[in-house]
Enzyme design. Structure first.
Site, PDB file in Angstrom:
ATOM      1  N   GLY A  12       0.800  -1.229   0.000  1.00 12.60           N
ATOM      2  CA  GLY A  12       0.000   0.000   0.000  1.00 12.60           C
ATOM      3  C   GLY A  12       0.826   1.269   0.000  1.00 12.60           C
ATOM      4  CG  ASN A  13       4.893   1.011   1.297  1.00 15.54           C
ATOM      5  OD1 ASN A  13       4.436   0.108   0.610  1.00 15.54           O
ATOM      6  ND2 ASN A  13       6.105   0.981   1.810  1.00 15.54           N
ATOM      7  CE  LYS A 128      -8.589  -7.804   3.622  1.00 15.65           C
ATOM      8  NZ  LYS A 128      -7.207  -7.775   4.103  1.00 15.65           N
ATOM      9  CE  LYS A 211      -0.114  -6.760  -1.906  1.00 10.69           C
ATOM     10  NZ  LYS A 211       1.236  -6.660  -1.281  1.00 10.69           N
ATOM     11  CE  LYS A 273       3.075  -7.645   3.764  1.00 13.84           C
ATOM     12  NZ  LYS A 273       2.166  -7.511   2.624  1.00 13.84           N
TER      13      LYS A 273
END
Length: 311
Positions: A12-13, A128, A211, A273
């Site tokens: 997102g950054n 979510k 993602k 991740k």
């Protein structure tokens, strides 16, 4: 690397939180991507869409509240919208950076559908949170209509949806064709538009695909050597935030699984991740996942920083 194919999963950054921030963020992100392209790498770019799809969902929800004759916009449609507008901003920023350096390389954005299993256990346990905050009355009305809601950290109620595992990227052959033709391809935004197959017909499903899981699947099916997951830290750590915190540079799949068993990685941030990194590393000989900061991606590929997960 055996060849030059790399999937880069932007955090997102790299995108910003709103339309204005996004324009600035993608300009910085494009410089890093073109740095890597100049090394001769074949690049496939994926990205999140958390703030963006939330913004779209809120706008659509408010439209329904204001105009009773408007119907609710399905979540897969909102994901498609976010893919389109993030993709075009990112595409144009990369094109401008290429132009600025006198490089002739094509960039394409592919709106991509990612198939999930309608019987995935995640559908029995939606987790979510999405969309705007609701009053208790709105949440109760949703529950009565079969829409699950949860209380979110004292801020109100929100709708929760399933986060199933991705099974198939439906536009895979299109992506392969473009990458083989030398394009930088932007795809699988927000984990992909979630769909299920009903007798050959693709039907949008009310879910959010992680993602990094979608990126891991894409990297494996594209025959990539490297999956780069860009996040908010330069390296992965164990004992994070404690006196004995330790940054990790090299991590085997076996070690990573042991740390997962020890609950070293936070469920809402680093754990998915690491799990995605493991799946890619296990998908083929010599495949490696790098987790690092956006600005450190080139150094990470060169082995100078970041955390590399491998067999």
């Amino acid at each position: 690397m055996a060849n030059n194919r790399v999937v880069i999963a932007l955090g997102g950054n790299a995108l910003g939180k709103d339309v204005e921030e996004q324009k600035e963020a993608v300009a910085r992100t494009a410089k890093v991507i073109v740095d890597l392209a100049e090394q001769g790498l074949d690049l496939i770019i994926t990205h999140g869409n958390g703030p963006q799809v939330g913004m779209i969902q809120n706008a659509m929800d408010n439209l329904v509240v204001m105009h009773q004759n408007y119907k609710q916009i399905p979540l897969p449609t909102c994901v498609a919208m976010s893919q389109g507008y993030i993709g075009i901003d990112l595409q144009n920023a990369i094109k401008y950076e290429l132009f600025s350096r006198g490089l002739d390389k094509k960039v394409s954005t592919i709106l991509s559908q990612v198939e999930v299993d309608g019987n995935d256990p995640a559908f029995q346990n939606p987790s979510k949170p999405i969309g705007r905050f609701l009053t208790k009355e709105e949440a109760e009305e949703n529950e009565a209509n079969g829409v699950h809601c949860v209380e979110d950290a004292g801020r109100g109620y929100r709708v929760v949806v399933a986060s199933p595992m991705p099974k198939r990227i439906r536009e895979l052959e299109t992506i392969k064709t473009l990458v083989n033709a030398g394009h930088i391809v932007i795809t699988c935004g927000g984990g992909g538009i979630p769909v299920a197959s009903e007798n050959g017909k693709l039907v949008g499903t009310n879910a959010v695909i992680d993602k990094d899981n979608a990126s891991s699947l894409l990297a494996a099916q594209m025959g990539a050597d490297y999956l780069i997951i860009l996040t908010a830290v330069e390296k992965v750590a164990i004992n994070f935030g404690k006196e004995n915190q330790e940054w990790l540079s090299d991590l085997t799949v076996e070690q990573a699984k042991q740390y997962i068993a020890e609950e070293q990685f936070a469920k809402g941030s680093m754990l998915p991740k690491i799990e995605a990194a493991i799946r890619f590393a296990e998908s083929g000989q010599g495949r490696r996942t790098l987790i690092t900061l956006l600005d450190k991606a080139a150094d990470g590929i060169a082995g100078k920083t970041g955390t590399v997960i491998h067999l």
